[in-house]
Design a protein around this motif. Sequence first.
Motif, short mmCIF file in Angstrom:
data_model
loop_
_atom_site.label_atom_id
_atom_site.label_comp_id
_atom_site.label_asym_id
_atom_site.label_seq_id
_atom_site.Cartn_x
_atom_site.Cartn_y
_atom_site.Cartn_z
N ALA A 260 16.18 1.06 5.75
CA ALA A 260 16.90 2.83 6.89
C ALA A 260 16.09 3.23 7.63
O ALA A 260 14.95 3.27 7.44
N GLN A 261 16.75 3.83 8.98
CA GLN A 261 16.15 4.86 9.54
C GLN A 261 16.52 5.68 9.54
O GLN A 261 17.83 6.36 8.72
N SER A 262 15.98 7.33 8.47
CA SER A 262 16.53 8.32 8.73
C SER A 262 15.83 9.81 8.83
O SER A 262 14.72 9.19 9.09
N ARG A 263 16.64 10.67 8.62
CA ARG A 263 15.90 12.17 9.07
C ARG A 263 15.30 12.57 7.58
O ARG A 263 14.11 12.82 7.93
N GLY A 264 15.36 11.79 6.87
CA GLY A 264 14.26 12.67 5.65
C GLY A 264 13.21 11.72 5.35
O GLY A 264 13.09 11.04 5.71
N PRO A 265 11.67 12.66 4.76
CA PRO A 265 11.07 12.59 4.80
C PRO A 265 10.31 11.60 3.62
O PRO A 265 9.36 11.49 3.32
N GLY A 266 11.72 11.78 2.75
CA GLY A 266 11.51 10.80 1.01
C GLY A 266 10.51 9.12 1.31
O GLY A 266 10.87 8.68 2.68
N ALA A 267 10.27 8.83 0.24
CA ALA A 267 10.24 7.09 0.49
C ALA A 267 11.59 6.40 0.22
O ALA A 267 12.52 6.43 -0.46
N LYS A 268 11.58 4.96 1.47
CA LYS A 268 12.49 4.93 1.59
C LYS A 268 13.19 3.67 0.16
O LYS A 268 14.51 3.59 0.16
N SER A 269 12.30 3.27 -0.42
CA SER A 269 12.68 2.75 -1.43
C SER A 269 12.58 3.57 -2.78
O SER A 269 13.75 2.65 -3.47
N ASP A 270 13.01 4.92 -2.59
CA ASP A 270 13.25 6.04 -3.48
C ASP A 270 14.84 5.67 -3.45
O ASP A 270 15.49 6.15 -4.80
N VAL A 271 15.62 5.88 -1.96
CA VAL A 271 16.81 5.64 -2.46
C VAL A 271 17.19 4.73 -1.49
O VAL A 271 18.81 4.61 -1.06
#
Length: 205
Positions: free
Chosen positions: A29-40
């Motif tokens: 995923a490409q997202s605006r959030g700074p968190g780890a992609k695997s966590d979501v």
Amino acid sequence: MGGDVSGDRPGRRAEAAVGAVSRRAALRAQSRGPGAKSDVGGVLLNLRSHDEVGQAYRGMSARIGQEMTGAVVQRMLPAGVEIIVGGSTTRRSGRSSWWAWGGVTADLPADRAFRVPPVTDATDMIGELHCAPLLRGYRGSRPWTSRAWPSRSRGSAGLLEDLPQVAELDLNPVIVTPDGATTVDARIRVAPCEPPPSPLLRRLR
């Protein structure tokens, strides 16, 4: 090789991307959030068909919501050791380049090695990491190739030197195998910087 998947027709765009890859694929995923992609749930692996990629994209978009701006389909890589290559430029401390153990457990051991660019001792730097035995051939595994690291160190540190507006650089993960090192995901944050002083100005002592 990979392809971009975005817009309001994920299935059709996913088919084109996977067709270009022609092997097992990963969807990130490409997202605006700074968190780890695997966590979501923003990283899905071993997708084997056009339909699987389209379904994965739609499910990922539903989970992440408006923070998701699109996705990238990439060819699956062989299993290896995950390393993070990073760097930053701040007004107070200047430039720094660092490497760290990557993967989903990267925050647990706090395993990092720092240098001030330019980096001229890439092999010594990676040897300072606690995970270095994994790269040298742990319990019968093939050792990593040291030729892959000088190029990564010169590239990341050189970027910070040449472009002072690069405030943060994050290559995460870089997957290391006996055949080389491949950057899977990269993020760069730019910020305004002060212009360099004119060489024509004389400085008073």
